[in-house]
Every structure is written in C-alpha cells, then in structure tokens.
Design a protein around this motif. Structure first.
Motif, short mmCIF file in Angstrom:
data_model
loop_
_atom_site.label_atom_id
_atom_site.label_comp_id
_atom_site.label_asym_id
_atom_site.label_seq_id
_atom_site.Cartn_x
_atom_site.Cartn_y
_atom_site.Cartn_z
N LYS A 111 -18.76 34.80 31.00
CA LYS A 111 -18.61 35.16 29.58
C LYS A 111 -19.79 36.01 29.07
N LYS A 112 -20.32 36.85 29.95
CA LYS A 112 -21.39 37.75 29.53
C LYS A 112 -20.77 38.96 28.82
N ASP A 113 -21.53 39.57 27.89
CA ASP A 113 -21.01 40.79 27.28
C ASP A 113 -21.12 41.93 28.29
N LYS A 114 -20.33 42.96 28.08
CA LYS A 114 -20.20 44.02 29.08
C LYS A 114 -21.51 44.75 29.35
N GLN A 115 -22.31 44.94 28.34
CA GLN A 115 -23.57 45.66 28.54
C GLN A 115 -24.52 44.87 29.42
N ALA A 116 -24.61 43.56 29.17
CA ALA A 116 -25.47 42.70 30.00
C ALA A 116 -24.95 42.63 31.43
N ALA A 117 -23.62 42.54 31.57
CA ALA A 117 -23.02 42.50 32.90
C ALA A 117 -23.28 43.80 33.65
N LYS A 118 -23.19 44.91 32.94
CA LYS A 118 -23.44 46.21 33.56
C LYS A 118 -24.88 46.32 34.04
N GLN A 119 -25.83 45.87 33.23
CA GLN A 119 -27.23 45.94 33.60
C GLN A 119 -27.51 45.12 34.86
N THR A 120 -26.96 43.89 34.89
CA THR A 120 -27.13 43.04 36.08
C THR A 120 -26.51 43.69 37.31
N ALA A 121 -25.30 44.23 37.15
CA ALA A 121 -24.61 44.87 38.27
C ALA A 121 -25.40 46.06 38.79
N LEU A 122 -25.92 46.88 37.89
CA LEU A 122 -26.70 48.05 38.32
C LEU A 122 -27.94 47.65 39.10
N GLU A 123 -28.63 46.62 38.63
CA GLU A 123 -29.84 46.16 39.31
C GLU A 123 -29.53 45.64 40.71
N LEU A 124 -28.44 44.87 40.83
CA LEU A 124 -28.11 44.28 42.13
C LEU A 124 -27.57 45.33 43.10
N LEU A 125 -26.79 46.27 42.60
CA LEU A 125 -26.29 47.34 43.48
C LEU A 125 -27.45 48.19 43.98
N GLU A 126 -28.44 48.41 43.15
CA GLU A 126 -29.65 49.12 43.59
C GLU A 126 -30.36 48.31 44.67
N GLN A 127 -30.42 47.02 44.46
CA GLN A 127 -31.12 46.12 45.39
C GLN A 127 -30.50 46.16 46.79
N VAL A 128 -29.17 46.28 46.87
CA VAL A 128 -28.51 46.29 48.18
C VAL A 128 -28.27 47.72 48.69
N GLY A 129 -28.87 48.69 48.03
CA GLY A 129 -28.77 50.07 48.49
C GLY A 129 -27.50 50.79 48.11
N MET A 130 -26.78 50.28 47.10
CA MET A 130 -25.50 50.89 46.71
C MET A 130 -25.54 51.54 45.33
N GLY A 131 -26.75 51.75 44.80
CA GLY A 131 -26.90 52.38 43.50
C GLY A 131 -26.20 53.73 43.37
N PRO A 132 -26.26 54.59 44.42
CA PRO A 132 -25.63 55.92 44.28
C PRO A 132 -24.10 55.88 44.27
#
Length: 246
Positions: A111-132
C-alpha cells in the motif's frame, strides 16, 4: 542464541500416494544463508514452496516469528511479502516494464504510494545492475537480466527472508555468474536466504549452513566446511563426488 525467524517441524508433503517430504526439521536465524542441495526429485523445491505457502503441507508445522503460518485465518499476503521468493522461471509480468514490475507489489500489497514505490524500485534496480533497463519489457531482456529484475522485485517488498528456487538453472552458463554475484552481495549485506541450488561453489563459499536432501529427508547438514570436506554419509559423498568433479 536468538530465536529463529523461521522454524519447520516434522514437515511432510504428499502428492497422491507419493511422499515428497518426510519429516523435515530446520531452523533459520537472522542472517543465515542456508543452501539446500540434492538430486532432482529429492524434495528441495517442494520444501521452499511449502515454506512460501505455494503448497499446503500435509502435516507438520511452519512458524514465522513463533506464529503458525498454516493456521486458519493466517494472512498469507503479508507473510509472502516478508518471506519472498525468487523462481527459476522469473515470473515477470510481460505487459509491464521492468520498473512497473518492481512497483506493482509495493503498491498493491504494501500500500505504498506510487512515487515512493518508484523510488524504491529505481534504487534496487540500480543495485542489481538493471538501472539502464527500467523502460524495457521482459521480452527484451536476457535470462540473467530477467532474474536480476526478479531479485529486485522481491527485495522491493522489504522481505526478512528470501527464498531462491534454483535461480540459475534456466540460465545460459555465461549468465549464471552475474546472478550469483548479486546473491553473494545480498549474503554479505546480511540478508537471510534459503537457496535451492546446484551451484556447489556458491553453496560451499557463501553459505553459513548446508542441507543435503535425499528422497525427502535431510540426509546430512552442517557448515560448508563440514559437509564439503568431511561428509559423514555415503549418499552425501556420492552426490558431492559427482558434482564437484564437474
């Protein structure tokens, strides 16, 4: 010693007349990296699927922080968020981008708001090398890339425990290393992990504890040092001699 996060007691699972699990007992503490090894058909994946409640145990108990997870009325969705699972077949949503795949569970379950979910997703995708690749669809990714997205998606749910069901078995050999590297980094960070794997080097070098399953029972378990350098059971020795010779 601290109380276990997860405790499995006398767990049995039967499909028809076939007993797949025959009285499994195990404890998982915070920060443990438990590798579960064994031949195909030994019950490894079924054990993980029971822990994640994708299969209902026939008998026995599974407790999470002391609470029985198969009890009537137990809320499975929050539990699955806390005990996440990464599958060998990825199970990404093909109609969503990489970023959306990592946001949807946060919004719908946490039940996170979309902006918070997006920020978390971006950070984790960067962490696993999938940011691009955040705008890519799963069909545009390699197997190794899909699996790294699947790991990021599981991490986005803020799990206490991550279950990995043969996460490299569907990958081409050259892609195995990139996924194992992400898992090594997670282990070093203190993530509690249960890993069903045929990657013996990972089990030997990264695990804190190794369990060898054979025909639905824990044939032998111990530290990687104990199991890989001085196995006590003949079945364990035979299994390891086949795999370590590869």
């Amino acid at each position: 010693m601290s109380q276990p996060i997860l405790q499995v007691q006398n767990l049995c699972k039967t499909f028809g007349n076939h007993r797949v699990l025959k009285g499994i007992d195990m404890q998982v503490h915070a920060g443990d990296v438990v590798s579960i090894i064994g031949s195909s058909g030994s019950g490894k994946s079924t054990l993980l699927r029971c822990i994640n409640l994708l299969e209902t145990p026939t008998s026995g108990s599974i407790t999470f922080h002391g609470e029985e997870v198969t009890a009537p009325g137990f809320r499975q969705a929050p539990y699955r968020a806390k005990v996440g699972m990464v599958f060998q077949s990825f199970y990404l949503f093909d109609n969503m981008t990489v970023l959306e795949n990592c946001m949807v569970g946060q919004v719908k379950v946490l039940k996170k708001d979309k902006q918070a979910a997006k920020q978390t997703a971006l950070e984790l995708l960067e962490q696993v090398g999938m940011g691009p690749y955040i705008a890519a669809r799963p069909s545009q990714l390699s197997g190794g890339q899909k699996q790294r997205v699947a790991i990021a998606r599981a991490l986005a749910m803020q799990p206490e425990v991550l279950l990995f069901d043969e996460p490299t078995s569907a990958l081409d050999p050259e892609m195995v290393g990139e996924v194992l590297e992400v898992m090594r980094t997670l282990a070093k960070s203190g993530m509690t992990m249960l890993v069903v794997t045929h990657e013996m080097a990972f089990a030997r070098d990264v695990s804190s504890h190794v369990m060898f399953l054979s025909e639905g029972v824990i044939c032998e378990e111990g530290t990687p040092q104990e199991l890989f350098t001085n196995p006590q059971q003949e079945r364990t020795r035979e299994f390891l001699s086949r795999f370590m010779a590869r």
